[in-house]
Every structure is written in C-alpha cells, then in structure tokens.
Write a protein that holds these residues in place. Structure first.
Motif, PDB file in Angstrom:
ATOM      1  N   LEU A 179      45.353  28.290  37.644  1.00 57.04           N
ATOM      2  CA  LEU A 179      46.270  27.228  36.907  1.00 57.04           C
ATOM      3  C   LEU A 179      47.188  28.225  35.823  1.00 57.04           C
ATOM      4  O   LEU A 179      48.184  27.795  35.548  1.00 57.04           O
ATOM      5  CB  LEU A 179      45.380  26.390  36.157  1.00 57.04           C
ATOM      6  N   ARG A 180      46.550  29.307  35.376  1.00 56.74           N
ATOM      7  CA  ARG A 180      47.415  30.175  34.308  1.00 56.74           C
ATOM      8  C   ARG A 180      48.533  30.679  35.229  1.00 56.74           C
ATOM      9  O   ARG A 180      49.887  30.791  34.880  1.00 56.74           O
ATOM     10  CB  ARG A 180      46.722  31.268  33.594  1.00 56.74           C
ATOM     11  N   ILE A 181      48.506  31.099  36.617  1.00 56.10           N
ATOM     12  CA  ILE A 181      49.346  31.757  37.379  1.00 56.10           C
ATOM     13  C   ILE A 181      50.239  30.677  37.962  1.00 56.10           C
ATOM     14  O   ILE A 181      51.489  30.691  37.904  1.00 56.10           O
ATOM     15  CB  ILE A 181      48.800  32.393  38.470  1.00 56.10           C
ATOM     16  N   ALA A 193      53.246  28.118  46.381  1.00 54.01           N
ATOM     17  CA  ALA A 193      52.314  28.889  47.006  1.00 54.01           C
ATOM     18  C   ALA A 193      52.725  30.337  47.168  1.00 54.01           C
ATOM     19  O   ALA A 193      51.868  31.353  46.900  1.00 54.01           O
ATOM     20  CB  ALA A 193      51.738  28.237  48.046  1.00 54.01           C
ATOM     21  N   ASN A 194      53.841  30.491  47.618  1.00 52.36           N
ATOM     22  CA  ASN A 194      54.541  31.776  47.887  1.00 52.36           C
ATOM     23  C   ASN A 194      54.685  32.718  46.544  1.00 52.36           C
ATOM     24  O   ASN A 194      54.581  33.788  46.648  1.00 52.36           O
ATOM     25  CB  ASN A 194      55.758  31.596  48.599  1.00 52.36           C
ATOM     26  N   CYS A 195      54.795  32.058  45.692  1.00 49.50           N
ATOM     27  CA  CYS A 195      55.015  32.527  44.157  1.00 49.50           C
ATOM     28  C   CYS A 195      53.527  33.029  43.442  1.00 49.50           C
ATOM     29  O   CYS A 195      53.272  34.135  43.138  1.00 49.50           O
ATOM     30  CB  CYS A 195      55.547  31.798  43.184  1.00 49.50           C
ATOM     31  N   MET A 196      52.526  32.111  44.112  1.00 44.10           N
ATOM     32  CA  MET A 196      50.975  32.442  43.307  1.00 44.10           C
ATOM     33  C   MET A 196      50.316  33.413  44.086  1.00 44.10           C
ATOM     34  O   MET A 196      49.508  34.281  43.555  1.00 44.10           O
ATOM     35  CB  MET A 196      50.309  31.084  43.290  1.00 44.10           C
ATOM     36  N   PHE A 197      50.395  33.551  45.682  1.00 45.17           N
ATOM     37  CA  PHE A 197      49.533  34.401  46.055  1.00 45.17           C
ATOM     38  C   PHE A 197      49.510  35.676  45.997  1.00 45.17           C
ATOM     39  O   PHE A 197      48.667  36.540  45.777  1.00 45.17           O
ATOM     40  CB  PHE A 197      49.465  34.043  47.732  1.00 45.17           C
ATOM     41  N   PRO A 198      50.818  36.349  45.786  1.00 43.43           N
ATOM     42  CA  PRO A 198      50.900  37.778  45.529  1.00 43.43           C
ATOM     43  C   PRO A 198      49.986  38.006  43.938  1.00 43.43           C
ATOM     44  O   PRO A 198      49.808  38.917  43.791  1.00 43.43           O
ATOM     45  CB  PRO A 198      52.535  38.132  45.206  1.00 43.43           C
ATOM     46  N   LEU A 199      50.312  37.128  43.077  1.00 43.47           N
ATOM     47  CA  LEU A 199      49.601  37.303  41.864  1.00 43.47           C
ATOM     48  C   LEU A 199      48.202  36.816  41.820  1.00 43.47           C
ATOM     49  O   LEU A 199      47.470  37.185  40.797  1.00 43.47           O
ATOM     50  CB  LEU A 199      50.507  36.320  40.672  1.00 43.47           C
ATOM     51  N   LEU A 259      29.411  24.367  41.408  1.00 44.25           N
ATOM     52  CA  LEU A 259      29.793  26.041  41.889  1.00 44.25           C
ATOM     53  C   LEU A 259      29.521  26.785  40.442  1.00 44.25           C
ATOM     54  O   LEU A 259      29.134  28.112  40.599  1.00 44.25           O
ATOM     55  CB  LEU A 259      31.415  26.186  41.996  1.00 44.25           C
ATOM     56  N   GLY A 260      29.754  26.388  39.347  1.00 40.66           N
ATOM     57  CA  GLY A 260      29.247  27.181  37.986  1.00 40.66           C
ATOM     58  C   GLY A 260      30.695  27.868  37.430  1.00 40.66           C
ATOM     59  O   GLY A 260      31.489  27.545  37.653  1.00 40.66           O
ATOM     60  N   ASP A 261      30.122  28.654  36.499  1.00 40.79           N
ATOM     61  CA  ASP A 261      31.141  29.116  35.494  1.00 40.79           C
ATOM     62  C   ASP A 261      32.027  30.256  36.209  1.00 40.79           C
ATOM     63  O   ASP A 261      33.350  30.479  35.641  1.00 40.79           O
ATOM     64  CB  ASP A 261      30.582  30.082  34.099  1.00 40.79           C
ATOM     65  N   GLY A 262      31.798  31.154  37.358  1.00 41.66           N
ATOM     66  CA  GLY A 262      32.513  32.035  37.874  1.00 41.66           C
ATOM     67  C   GLY A 262      33.595  31.273  38.597  1.00 41.66           C
ATOM     68  O   GLY A 262      34.945  31.818  38.622  1.00 41.66           O
ATOM     69  N   ALA A 263      33.338  29.957  39.407  1.00 48.66           N
ATOM     70  CA  ALA A 263      34.348  29.278  39.983  1.00 48.66           C
ATOM     71  C   ALA A 263      35.348  28.791  38.782  1.00 48.66           C
ATOM     72  O   ALA A 263      36.630  28.746  39.137  1.00 48.66           O
ATOM     73  CB  ALA A 263      33.902  28.297  40.886  1.00 48.66           C
ATOM     74  N   ARG A 264      34.728  28.395  37.827  1.00 48.83           N
ATOM     75  CA  ARG A 264      35.832  27.776  36.877  1.00 48.83           C
ATOM     76  C   ARG A 264      36.475  28.706  36.184  1.00 48.83           C
ATOM     77  O   ARG A 264      37.915  28.455  36.004  1.00 48.83           O
ATOM     78  CB  ARG A 264      34.909  27.069  35.809  1.00 48.83           C
ATOM     79  N   ALA A 265      36.283  30.127  35.985  1.00 42.93           N
ATOM     80  CA  ALA A 265      36.938  31.098  35.524  1.00 42.93           C
ATOM     81  C   ALA A 265      38.124  31.225  36.497  1.00 42.93           C
ATOM     82  O   ALA A 265      39.320  31.582  36.241  1.00 42.93           O
ATOM     83  CB  ALA A 265      36.455  32.269  35.338  1.00 42.93           C
TER      84      ALA A 265
END
Length: 336
Positions: A327-329, A117-123, A315-321
């Motif tokens: 997940l990439r991060i 989490a600490n790695c992901m949030f800045p990104l 939720l639709g495509d925006g949430a999926r994107a």
C-alpha cells in the motif's frame, strides 16, 4: 616414438584433460515450469537460459522442463526448496502456500489499474526477496494478466451474479470475494472448470484472459467482464540449497541474468502483445469483452477491500506487514 610425437601426445592429452575438466565443471540447472512449450512464458525462460550461459561463461546451463514434466507446481516447488530442482517458476498461490506473508499479492482490489500494477511490481521485487530469504533466492515476477469474470450469460450489471455459481480460484480470499458479491463460490482447479461449465455446475468463471482463451472456456462462457479484481502474476525462485552450493562467480552471473531476464518492463512488453492477440482470437470465436461501468467497478473494488481484514486475521503479522508495504508503494503509483 620421436620427441616431436611425444610432445604432441602430451599436448593433446593436456588439451583433452582440460576439455574434460571444463565439461565436468559445467553445472546444468533444471528449470521446472507448467507453462506450455512455445508459449510467451516459455520464450521468457529461454531468454533467461541464454543469459545464464552467457554471463557464467558457460559454467552454468539451464534445461527447461515445460508443461509440468517434472510435476505439479506445489510438488516441484517443494523439490526446489530441497535442492532437487534448481529453478522453479509457478503461480503465487503455490508460493504463498509455503510463505504466507506473500498472500496479499492475491488480495482482490490491491491493484487498481494496469498502469498502477506496472508501476508497483518493479518496486515489489526487493520486499519479495526479503520475504523469501529463508526459502530461496527470488528471481522475479512473471505477468499473467488480470483476473476477470467470464459468464455463460450476458449480465446487465455486476449485481446479476448474485445467486449464481462461480468457479473460484481455490484460495479462501477468492471464495470470500465472490460471497461478498452474492455469488456461490465453487473452488476449482483450472483443469476442472470446462467440465463444470459443460454440466452447468457453474455459470461464471474467475479467470485470466490467457487461461480463458487457451483452455476453451471462451467458447463455453463467451461473455468476459473486465472486473480486474486482481492482477495475476507468477514468480521464479532458486532454492537456497542450490544457491549456497554455487561459487561466488556463478551467483553473480545468476543475479545479473535474473535482473535482466525478469526485468518487469521487458517481460510485460512481451506479455502485452500476447494478451492483445488472445483478445483478437476470443472475439474471432464470437466472444464478447465487456467494460464495467464506473459504478460496477466501485462495487467490485469495495468488495475486494472488504475481505482483506478477515484474511489478515488468519494470516498474521507478516502478511499484514507485506500488505502495508504494498500500500505504501501504491501511494507512489497513481491508478492513472
């Protein structure tokens, strides 16, 4: 009147006019938040206010209204979007209500460890700014800590929650998570939880450490299981109407203050010490904090991921994107 007196009078008048002009030029920005005065989150807001004043050379000031003085989170967020309040800070639940693309931040199981989490949030700052561009200027994330499971009774394993009533966050995906694990979800606001525990309406609580201790729930549900099913954050936002009315210089000053005051490493360091203190307080009150076995952690992780697809279908495509971006991060940030 002598010539010297006349010149002095003109000079004094000019100085007073200049001072009055400077006073009129200063803009005060109202900062609405529900955090209590004196809390670690309030100190973060104070630091931000100081930086805004410093970097704008006094052109901007920030007045903090803590404890929900200006209204509940959803109401003040609406006012911030309309430009009636300049700066808003609150939970992702409220923000996702007006920008559903951010809902994956609430998905259980997305964050697998504190280190991750600490790695992901800045990104995630820039993707979040892009998602909110039509609503406002995203200021930054504010750590609230892991959501975990509190229980009135000791549990032998996570399977022990089956058939029990649990206070769930009042959002569909949290309800679905606990149903997936066999519990009966009762969506409740934090303010309603103590009463529900006292009357036996619920025997389990989905809650973060800060809320568990500060609300007195640690005394009513003294067994705290580190399910870590979602890392809980708040966020801060400046509405576009406010932003667009600022000068380029003041916008630049705010950007600088935003990036410095809400830098994840900075605010997380402040919060980490606070959460450690809360753990000591809870244990001093007789509460017990339990680690999950690897088997139980895997069960919780699998249950969290199982509810993603049903949520995304609504939720639709925006949430999926946005989830795909998360997940990439996550691939760049090992669980540790």
């Amino acid at each position: 009147m002598t010539t010297k007196q006349s010149i002095a009078g003109i000079a004094m008048g000019a100085a007073l006019s200049l001072a009055a002009g400077q006073a009129l030029a200063q803009q005060d920005l109202k900062f609405a938040t529900v955090v209590p005065e004196g809390s670690v989150w309030y100190r973060m807001a104070e630091n931000y206010a100081n930086l805004v004043s410093q970097y704008s050379n006094g052109d901007l000031s920030v007045t903090i209204y803590p404890g929900g003085q200006l209204g509940a989170q959803d109401a003040t967020l609406s006012q911030a979007v309309r430009g009636r309040i300049e700066i808003w800070a609150g939970g992702i639940v409220a923000l996702a209500a007006i920008e559903p693309d951010l809902s994956p931040l609430l998905f259980p199981g997305v964050f697998e460890s504190t280190e991750q989490a600490n790695c992901m949030f800045p990104l995630l700052v820039e993707p979040t700014r892009a998602a909110l561009a039509d609503v406002g200027q995203f200021v930054g994330f504010v750590p609230l800590g892991w959501n975990n499971l509190a229980s009135v009774h000791a549990l032998d394993s996570i399977s022990g929650i089956a058939g029990q009533n649990i206070r769930s966050l009042p959002i569909p995906i949290a309800v679905q998570l606990w149903q997936q694990l066999g519990a009966t979800a009762v969506p409740l606001d934090t303010a309603e939880t103590a009463s529900a525990l006292s009357t036996g309406m619920v025997t389990l609580v989905d809650t973060a450490m800060a809320f568990w201790v500060a609300t007195g729930h640690a005394e009513l549900a003294p067994h705290y299981y580190l399910t870590q099913h979602n890392y809980n954050v708040a966020a801060a936002l400046i509405g576009n109407r406010t932003w667009d009315a600022l000068s380029a210089e003041d916008q630049a000053a705010l950007r600088r203050a935003n990036d410095e005051a809400w830098d994840w490493q900075t605010v997380n360091a402040m919060y980490s010490g606070f959460e450690n203190r809360l753990t000591e307080i809870a244990q001093g009150q007789g509460a017990t904090i339990h680690e999950l076995s690897p088997e139980d952690r895997a069960i919780v992780q699998a249950a969290g991921e199982a509810v993603w697809e049903p949520a995304l279908a609504e939720l639709g495509d925006g949430a999926r994107a946005y989830l795909d971006t998360m997940l990439r991060i996550r691939e760049q940030c090992p669980a540790g």
